[in-house]
Design an enzyme around this catalytic site. Structure first.
Site, PDB file in Angstrom:
ATOM      1  N   ARG A   1       0.717  -1.132  -0.165  1.00  0.00           N
ATOM      2  CA  ARG A   1       0.209   0.091   0.037  1.00  0.00           C
ATOM      3  C   ARG A   1       0.880   1.180   0.068  1.00  0.00           C
ATOM      4  O   ARG A   1       1.508   1.383   1.119  1.00  0.00           O
ATOM      5  CB  ARG A   1      -0.811   0.115   1.297  1.00  0.00           C
TER       6      ARG A   1
ATOM      7  N   ALA B   1     -10.484  -7.693  -2.107  1.00  0.00           N
ATOM      8  CA  ALA B   1     -11.229  -6.357  -1.950  1.00  0.00           C
ATOM      9  C   ALA B   1     -11.369  -5.789  -3.266  1.00  0.00           C
ATOM     10  O   ALA B   1     -10.243  -6.214  -4.130  1.00  0.00           O
ATOM     11  CB  ALA B   1     -11.100  -5.633  -0.827  1.00  0.00           C
TER      12      ALA B   1
ATOM     13  N   GLU C   1     -14.154 -10.074  -7.451  1.00  0.00           N
ATOM     14  CA  GLU C   1     -12.842  -9.750  -6.986  1.00  0.00           C
ATOM     15  C   GLU C   1     -12.409 -10.923  -6.244  1.00  0.00           C
ATOM     16  O   GLU C   1     -11.190 -11.221  -6.287  1.00  0.00           O
ATOM     17  CB  GLU C   1     -12.885  -8.764  -6.002  1.00  0.00           C
TER      18      GLU C   1
ATOM     19  N   GLU D   1      -8.878 -12.072  -7.231  1.00  0.00           N
ATOM     20  CA  GLU D   1      -7.385 -11.745  -6.660  1.00  0.00           C
ATOM     21  C   GLU D   1      -7.077 -13.213  -6.033  1.00  0.00           C
ATOM     22  O   GLU D   1      -5.730 -13.431  -5.845  1.00  0.00           O
ATOM     23  CB  GLU D   1      -7.904 -10.836  -5.506  1.00  0.00           C
TER      24      GLU D   1
ATOM     25  N   GLU E   1      -1.152  -5.789  -7.530  1.00  0.00           N
ATOM     26  CA  GLU E   1      -1.637  -7.183  -7.792  1.00  0.00           C
ATOM     27  C   GLU E   1      -0.572  -8.184  -8.338  1.00  0.00           C
ATOM     28  O   GLU E   1      -0.680  -9.367  -7.938  1.00  0.00           O
ATOM     29  CB  GLU E   1      -2.968  -7.192  -8.720  1.00  0.00           C
TER      30      GLU E   1
END
Length: 222
Positions: free
Chosen positions: A79, A91, A108, A112, A158
């Site tokens: 992040r 998320a 998602e 993910e 990602e």
């Protein structure tokens, strides 16, 4: 000594505040890809006026995916604003026009972590920081997990995503140890334990979401 009154029935009582906080004027300060900043002049109680800066956000969903061994699926993701990797729930943003929040959560989860779920319910709705932003997240509980094809991540954070399954109780310990700090993850994990232990029942997967952000999405529609 008075007797314990027991659990309260019905919603929390509301106050008598009735001022409408009318917006007198509004102007854009910045409009980006995933947020906008606007400045509003608002009528305040007592006849005054005040300036309110509001960050508009498309909203997001997160998923507590709980398997048959009581393990929760977590992702370790960098992040940039915090400058480190965080353990979070799968998320994503509500950035597909016409897609319901539950369908976004399903998409998602597949993209993910390569999972689908048989049972979906709503755990909590979280207003991230309502003093200055309309950002809100809906956290789902997903059970009855099965594996599906996961697209190969090729860009952005990602591409560096790490996926793990952690016992729910261990994840809760990580919350209280300050190791999991992402707001939807903290609230979703605590809510999932309350559901698992029989203290509360989750809402329908399509429950009404009164505070779902709409202002940012409306910009692209107009």
């Amino acid at each position: 000594m008075s007797a314990n009154p027991g659990p309260a029935e019905g919603p929390i009582s509301r106050t008598n505040g009735r001022h409408p906080f009318t917006t007198l004027s509004t102007s854009d300060v910045y409009v980006g890809n995933v947020l906008a900043l606007r400045s509003d002049e608002v009528a305040m109680p007592g006849g005054g006026r005040s300036r309110r800066e509001v960050v508009e956000h498309p909203g997001a969903v997160a998923v507590v995916a709980l398997d048959e061994w009581d393990r929760v699926v977590l992702v370790h993701q960098y992040r940039y604003p915090l400058g480190r990797r965080l353990w979070e729930l799968p998320a994503g943003l509500l950035d597909v026009r016409g897609e319901s929040p539950r369908h976004t959560a399903q998409r998602e989860l597949a993209e993910e972590v390569g999972l689908a779920a048989r049972d979906w319910s709503v755990l909590v709705d979280v207003a991230a920081s309502p003093g200055f932003t309309d950002q809100a997240e809906r956290v789902y509980l997903a059970r009855g997990l099965s594996e599906v094809a996961r697209p190969e991540p090729v860009a952005d954070e990602e591409a560096d995503l790490v996926v793990d399954r952690v016992p729910l109780d261990r994840a809760i310990e990580s919350v209280f140890a300050g190791e999991i700090v992402n707001a939807p993850a903290v609230s979703g994990l605590l809510a999932a334990r309350a559901v698992r232990d029989g203290h509360v029942r989750p809402r329908s997967g399509d429950a009404e979401w009164a505070d779902r952000p709409t202002r940012f999405a409306a910009r692209s529609e107009g």
